[in-house]
Design a protein around this motif. Structure first.
Motif, PDB file in Angstrom:
ATOM      1  N   VAL A   1       6.232  -6.997  -6.261  1.00 15.52           N
ATOM      2  CA  VAL A   1       6.108  -5.670  -5.651  1.00 15.52           C
ATOM      3  C   VAL A   1       5.329  -5.748  -4.335  1.00 15.52           C
ATOM      4  O   VAL A   1       4.652  -6.732  -4.053  1.00 15.52           O
ATOM      5  CB  VAL A   1       5.388  -4.679  -6.610  1.00 15.52           C
ATOM      6  CG1 VAL A   1       6.243  -4.403  -7.828  1.00 15.52           C
ATOM      7  CG2 VAL A   1       4.017  -5.207  -7.006  1.00 15.52           C
ATOM      8  N   VAL A   2       5.447  -4.682  -3.568  1.00 13.80           N
ATOM      9  CA  VAL A   2       4.699  -4.552  -2.315  1.00 13.80           C
ATOM     10  C   VAL A   2       3.508  -3.634  -2.586  1.00 13.80           C
ATOM     11  O   VAL A   2       3.679  -2.513  -3.054  1.00 13.80           O
ATOM     12  CB  VAL A   2       5.589  -3.926  -1.218  1.00 13.80           C
ATOM     13  CG1 VAL A   2       4.768  -3.617   0.035  1.00 13.80           C
ATOM     14  CG2 VAL A   2       6.763  -4.838  -0.884  1.00 13.80           C
ATOM     15  N   THR A   3       2.293  -4.130  -2.281  1.00 17.45           N
ATOM     16  CA  THR A   3       1.108  -3.283  -2.506  1.00 17.45           C
ATOM     17  C   THR A   3       0.316  -3.026  -1.223  1.00 17.45           C
ATOM     18  O   THR A   3      -0.712  -2.357  -1.264  1.00 17.45           O
ATOM     19  CB  THR A   3       0.171  -3.908  -3.561  1.00 17.45           C
ATOM     20  OG1 THR A   3      -0.190  -5.229  -3.136  1.00 17.45           O
ATOM     21  CG2 THR A   3       0.841  -3.982  -4.917  1.00 17.45           C
TER      22      THR A   3
ATOM     23  N   GLU B   1       7.889  -6.412  21.243  1.00 16.37           N
ATOM     24  CA  GLU B   1       6.801  -7.239  20.718  1.00 16.37           C
ATOM     25  C   GLU B   1       6.127  -6.460  19.604  1.00 16.37           C
ATOM     26  O   GLU B   1       6.176  -5.223  19.582  1.00 16.37           O
ATOM     27  CB  GLU B   1       5.780  -7.566  21.807  1.00 16.37           C
ATOM     28  CG  GLU B   1       5.093  -6.312  22.356  1.00 16.37           C
ATOM     29  CD  GLU B   1       3.962  -6.595  23.330  1.00 16.37           C
ATOM     30  OE1 GLU B   1       3.586  -7.766  23.509  1.00 16.37           O
ATOM     31  OE2 GLU B   1       3.462  -5.620  23.913  1.00 16.37           O
ATOM     32  N   GLY B   2       5.477  -7.178  18.697  1.00 13.39           N
ATOM     33  CA  GLY B   2       4.764  -6.477  17.646  1.00 13.39           C
ATOM     34  C   GLY B   2       4.618  -7.323  16.404  1.00 13.39           C
ATOM     35  O   GLY B   2       4.997  -8.502  16.376  1.00 13.39           O
ATOM     36  N   ALA B   3       4.040  -6.693  15.383  1.00 12.84           N
ATOM     37  CA  ALA B   3       3.812  -7.406  14.125  1.00 12.84           C
ATOM     38  C   ALA B   3       3.917  -6.445  12.951  1.00 12.84           C
ATOM     39  O   ALA B   3       3.700  -5.235  13.089  1.00 12.84           O
ATOM     40  CB  ALA B   3       2.430  -8.060  14.129  1.00 12.84           C
ATOM     41  N   GLY B   4       4.253  -7.022  11.820  1.00  6.08           N
ATOM     42  CA  GLY B   4       4.250  -6.279  10.566  1.00  6.08           C
ATOM     43  C   GLY B   4       3.690  -7.190   9.484  1.00  6.08           C
ATOM     44  O   GLY B   4       3.760  -8.419   9.603  1.00  6.08           O
ATOM     45  N   ALA B   5       3.111  -6.582   8.453  1.00  5.60           N
ATOM     46  CA  ALA B   5       2.575  -7.387   7.350  1.00  5.60           C
ATOM     47  C   ALA B   5       2.844  -6.674   6.029  1.00  5.60           C
ATOM     48  O   ALA B   5       2.758  -5.448   5.947  1.00  5.60           O
ATOM     49  CB  ALA B   5       1.076  -7.598   7.535  1.00  5.60           C
ATOM     50  N   LEU B   6       3.198  -7.458   5.026  1.00  6.27           N
ATOM     51  CA  LEU B   6       3.402  -6.920   3.684  1.00  6.27           C
ATOM     52  C   LEU B   6       2.650  -7.785   2.686  1.00  6.27           C
ATOM     53  O   LEU B   6       2.713  -9.023   2.756  1.00  6.27           O
ATOM     54  CB  LEU B   6       4.892  -6.931   3.319  1.00  6.27           C
ATOM     55  CG  LEU B   6       5.774  -5.888   4.012  1.00  6.27           C
ATOM     56  CD1 LEU B   6       7.242  -6.140   3.699  1.00  6.27           C
ATOM     57  CD2 LEU B   6       5.380  -4.468   3.592  1.00  6.27           C
ATOM     58  N   LEU B   7       1.932  -7.131   1.797  1.00  7.01           N
ATOM     59  CA  LEU B   7       1.260  -7.870   0.737  1.00  7.01           C
ATOM     60  C   LEU B   7       2.187  -7.834  -0.471  1.00  7.01           C
ATOM     61  O   LEU B   7       2.433  -6.762  -1.037  1.00  7.01           O
ATOM     62  CB  LEU B   7      -0.095  -7.216   0.432  1.00  7.01           C
ATOM     63  CG  LEU B   7      -1.122  -8.016  -0.374  1.00  7.01           C
ATOM     64  CD1 LEU B   7      -0.734  -8.165  -1.840  1.00  7.01           C
ATOM     65  CD2 LEU B   7      -1.412  -9.398   0.216  1.00  7.01           C
ATOM     66  N   LEU B   8       2.749  -8.988  -0.814  1.00  5.27           N
ATOM     67  CA  LEU B   8       3.598  -9.082  -2.008  1.00  5.27           C
ATOM     68  C   LEU B   8       2.731  -9.545  -3.175  1.00  5.27           C
ATOM     69  O   LEU B   8       1.878 -10.414  -3.012  1.00  5.27           O
ATOM     70  CB  LEU B   8       4.748 -10.073  -1.795  1.00  5.27           C
ATOM     71  CG  LEU B   8       5.735  -9.811  -0.655  1.00  5.27           C
ATOM     72  CD1 LEU B   8       6.982 -10.688  -0.823  1.00  5.27           C
ATOM     73  CD2 LEU B   8       6.147  -8.355  -0.582  1.00  5.27           C
ATOM     74  N   GLU B   9       3.004  -8.967  -4.333  1.00  6.36           N
ATOM     75  CA  GLU B   9       2.129  -9.242  -5.475  1.00  6.36           C
ATOM     76  C   GLU B   9       2.930  -9.242  -6.765  1.00  6.36           C
ATOM     77  O   GLU B   9       3.927  -8.517  -6.900  1.00  6.36           O
ATOM     78  CB  GLU B   9       1.052  -8.144  -5.509  1.00  6.36           C
ATOM     79  CG  GLU B   9      -0.045  -8.358  -6.500  1.00  6.36           C
ATOM     80  CD  GLU B   9      -1.293  -7.509  -6.182  1.00  6.36           C
ATOM     81  OE1 GLU B   9      -1.255  -6.692  -5.231  1.00  6.36           O
ATOM     82  OE2 GLU B   9      -2.293  -7.667  -6.897  1.00  6.36           O
ATOM     83  N   GLU B  10       2.495 -10.042  -7.684  1.00  7.58           N
ATOM     84  CA  GLU B  10       3.124 -10.068  -9.014  1.00  7.58           C
ATOM     85  C   GLU B  10       2.845  -8.704  -9.668  1.00  7.58           C
ATOM     86  O   GLU B  10       1.708  -8.235  -9.674  1.00  7.58           O
ATOM     87  CB  GLU B  10       2.562 -11.229  -9.834  1.00  7.58           C
ATOM     88  CG  GLU B  10       3.297 -11.481 -11.136  1.00  7.58           C
ATOM     89  CD  GLU B  10       2.733 -10.665 -12.283  1.00  7.58           C
ATOM     90  OE1 GLU B  10       3.518  -9.925 -12.915  1.00  7.58           O
ATOM     91  OE2 GLU B  10       1.511 -10.753 -12.515  1.00  7.58           O
ATOM     92  N   ARG B  11       3.902  -8.081 -10.178  1.00  9.59           N
ATOM     93  CA  ARG B  11       3.797  -6.681 -10.597  1.00  9.59           C
ATOM     94  C   ARG B  11       2.711  -6.446 -11.650  1.00  9.59           C
ATOM     95  O   ARG B  11       1.929  -5.491 -11.569  1.00  9.59           O
ATOM     96  CB  ARG B  11       5.155  -6.209 -11.125  1.00  9.59           C
ATOM     97  CG  ARG B  11       5.247  -4.721 -11.435  1.00  9.59           C
ATOM     98  CD  ARG B  11       6.689  -4.360 -11.759  1.00  9.59           C
ATOM     99  NE  ARG B  11       6.863  -2.965 -12.078  1.00  9.59           N
ATOM    100  CZ  ARG B  11       6.754  -2.455 -13.300  1.00  9.59           C
ATOM    101  NH1 ARG B  11       6.459  -3.256 -14.311  1.00  9.59           N
ATOM    102  NH2 ARG B  11       6.952  -1.166 -13.510  1.00  9.59           N
ATOM    103  N   GLY B  12       2.644  -7.326 -12.643  1.00 10.14           N
ATOM    104  CA  GLY B  12       1.663  -7.148 -13.718  1.00 10.14           C
ATOM    105  C   GLY B  12       0.240  -7.198 -13.182  1.00 10.14           C
ATOM    106  O   GLY B  12      -0.618  -6.377 -13.554  1.00 10.14           O
TER     107      GLY B  12
ATOM    108  N   LEU C   1       2.021   0.746  -5.984  1.00  9.47           N
ATOM    109  CA  LEU C   1       3.256   0.011  -5.722  1.00  9.47           C
ATOM    110  C   LEU C   1       4.069   0.766  -4.676  1.00  9.47           C
ATOM    111  O   LEU C   1       4.444   1.916  -4.882  1.00  9.47           O
ATOM    112  CB  LEU C   1       4.084  -0.167  -7.003  1.00  9.47           C
ATOM    113  CG  LEU C   1       3.356  -0.656  -8.267  1.00  9.47           C
ATOM    114  CD1 LEU C   1       4.390  -1.021  -9.344  1.00  9.47           C
ATOM    115  CD2 LEU C   1       2.451  -1.838  -8.000  1.00  9.47           C
ATOM    116  N   ARG C   2       4.338   0.108  -3.560  1.00  8.27           N
ATOM    117  CA  ARG C   2       5.092   0.754  -2.484  1.00  8.27           C
ATOM    118  C   ARG C   2       6.592   0.495  -2.611  1.00  8.27           C
ATOM    119  O   ARG C   2       7.413   1.286  -2.182  1.00  8.27           O
ATOM    120  CB  ARG C   2       4.602   0.252  -1.122  1.00  8.27           C
ATOM    121  CG  ARG C   2       3.130   0.512  -0.810  1.00  8.27           C
ATOM    122  CD  ARG C   2       2.871   1.960  -0.474  1.00  8.27           C
ATOM    123  NE  ARG C   2       3.750   2.478   0.544  1.00  8.27           N
ATOM    124  CZ  ARG C   2       3.502   2.459   1.849  1.00  8.27           C
ATOM    125  NH1 ARG C   2       2.361   1.977   2.295  1.00  8.27           N
ATOM    126  NH2 ARG C   2       4.364   2.968   2.716  1.00  8.27           N
ATOM    127  N   ALA C   3       6.942  -0.675  -3.086  1.00 11.07           N
ATOM    128  CA  ALA C   3       8.362  -1.038  -3.217  1.00 11.07           C
ATOM    129  C   ALA C   3       8.436  -2.266  -4.124  1.00 11.07           C
ATOM    130  O   ALA C   3       7.416  -2.879  -4.441  1.00 11.07           O
ATOM    131  CB  ALA C   3       8.965  -1.372  -1.856  1.00 11.07           C
TER     132      ALA C   3
END
Lengths: 417, 82
Positions: free
Chosen positions: A8-10, A236-247, A256-258
């Motif tokens: 998931v994305v947190t 130009e630019g940046a993006g960041a996503l924190l992916l995490e194990e759902r449990g 949970l965002r996605a």
């Protein structure tokens, strides 16, 4: 028994031409407002393509100042800003010893890495000679300077490295992170895409390749899938996503965002710049297989949609090949007419745009789509609303070198398995 | 160039290129360089900037015994006078 974990994305972070916070970005996306204007950071009169999507100078300076550090290489700084926002939103800072944040891995997708530091070094070398190079030229200019800067700044002690595959870089970084967590090898991965190629040499290189729009009206220059399209606009630019194990995310009360359902990739194996219908179709099919979904489960496609003649025609044909009769009803949008083409960072920033679409229950329009190209025979979204809120998104990113990548994302589900 | 002038130039140089969290205007000759957040790698860059700013040549090996800002001021003064 080998068990696949859910991913998931947190946390979400942005530093883009249309804004540094999600609210502003969403506002622009759903109002159909682009960041594309006339090239300002370089002398536009030197180039045939004179449009750009540049990060707002004041927002950039205040974000750097808020971090308490000095401006360094622009690509690394943009990465640090977006990364900090994603980590803060995921409530993983400070990453003190033993905290959930400390074990976070860092994967950065970028096409050219610290290109401003490199430009400065080459310029010093050719004008003043080797003795005048800074003693720290190597750590400033190595490609993984970007990922190590993020790891050092926030004290993240999982692995850190950079994935380079041109315009698919950050989507592949997301895919690798997805696999790391899905297989149980990592619990948290911070994925960052960052790019700034507004240096005279790099801009001239793109200009001479002839793939950037030469439309004299910047606001009309980027026209994905339109009959009058004539190339992309550099951003130009940046993006960041924190992916995490759902449990693990649920256990620590994260929002949970996605959910990331699948990832596919492929290599054209044919030509370094010319895209391939077969390569792109294989990539999308691989992603659907990874997500264990049939094509009819997809609610919309966020296309690579660069607005070059070749990409959009090829991608449209590949989508038709994968989705068959479903294509008639399948909405497709491209985010490049808002952000410009962020090259290595494009995939993750457009993934965030797609997450915003999933969360808002509506799709952003394809800007400048005045006369859809019959060759791109798709259901291209306008400012009208969909008849249903989208739940599953298929997101494409294709890079020079024939490097294809596709992610499948969904609104987070409350079901336990 | 007086000691005060050298110190002022160093302060302004540090403010431009040193770690962002230090208040360089308050740096005095008694301060240990290591306590200012300048690690060994940042020191290489700092020396590079000193060479550019003061128009002198430095070999990092000559600076082994330089540990405080005051000693740096003396070292630069000697080089400028030489």
């Amino acid at each position: 028994m080998y068990q696949l974990e859910r991913v998931v994305v947190t946390g979400v972070g942005l530093a883009t031409p249309i804004g540094f916070d999600e609210g502003t970005v969403a506002e622009h996306l759903f109002a159909g407002r682009s960041a594309i204007g006339r090239l300002r950071c370089l002398d536009a009169s030197l180039y045939k393509s004179q449009s750009s999507a540049e990060v707002d100078a004041a927002s950039f300076a205040s974000a750097i100042a808020a971090r308490g550090t000095r401006p360094g290489d622009r690509t690394s700084d943009l990465a640090l800003i977006a990364a900090g926002k994603a980590l803060e939103q995921a409530r993983l800072l400070p990453a003190t010893p033993g905290s959930p944040g400390e074990e976070t891995c860092v994967l950065v997708g970028t096409g050219s890495g610290p290109s401003h530091a490199l430009q400065e070094s080459w310029q010093t070398f050719f004008t003043q000679g080797g003795k005048s190079l800074r003693p720290t030229t190597v750590p400033r200019c190595m490609l993984n300077a970007v990922s190590s800067a993020v790891s050092i700044q926030y004290g993240l002690k999982g692995t850190n490295y950079v994935i380079v595959s041109a315009c698919s870089s950050s989507t592949i970084a997301l895919g690798i992170a997805f696999r790391m967590i899905r297989s149980g090898d990592a619990r948290r991965v911070l994925v960052v895409g960052s790019e700034s190629m507004f240096t005279p040499a790099l801009y001239a290189s793109w200009d001479n390749l002839g793939v950037m729009s030469r439309n004299a009206e910047p606001s009309r220059a980027c026209r994905p899938f339109d009959a009058q399209r004539d190339g992309f606009v550099l951003g130009e630019g940046a993006g960041a996503l924190l992916l995490e194990e759902r449990g693990a995310a649920l256990e620590r009360g994260a929002t949970l965002r996605a959910e990331v359902l699948g990832f596919g990739e492929s290599s054209d194996g044919t030509h370094i710049t010319r895209p391939s219908v077969d390569g792109q179709a294989l990539c999308m099919r691989n992603a659907l297989r990874s997500a264990r979904l049939e094509p009819d489960a997809v609610d919309f496609v966020n296309a690579h949609g660069t607005a070059t003649k070749a990409n959009d025609a090829t991608e449209a044909e590949a989508i038709r090949k994968v989705f068959g009769a479903r294509t008639e009803a399948l909405p497709v949008n491209s985010s490049k007419s808002y952000f410009g083409h962020l090259l290595g960072a494009a995939g993750i920033v457009e993934t965030i745009a797609s997450i915003l679409c999933l969360e808002h229950g509506r799709l952003h329009a394809n800007l400048n789509l005045e006369e859809p190209d019959p060759v791109c025979n798709l259901r291209l979204t306008g400012l009208d609303r969909l008849e249903y809120p989208p739940r599953v998104c298929l997101k494409n990113s294709f890079g020079f070198g024939g490097s294809n990548s596709t992610l499948i994302l969904a609104r987070p589900s409350s079901s336990p398995s | 160039m007086s000691r005060q002038e050298i110190l002022e130039k160093l302060r302004s140089l540090m403010a431009r290129t040193g770690p962002g969290k230090t208040d360089w205007a308050k740096v005095s000759e008694a301060d240990a360089i290591a306590a200012l957040g300048i690690d060994s790698l940042a020191m290489l860059d700092f020396l590079y900037d000193i060479q550019q700013e003061f128009g002198i040549e430095l070999d990092p090996r000559d600076l082994v015994s330089v540990t405080t800002v005051g000693q740096m001021v003396s070292f630069i003064g000697e080089r400028k006078g030489a």
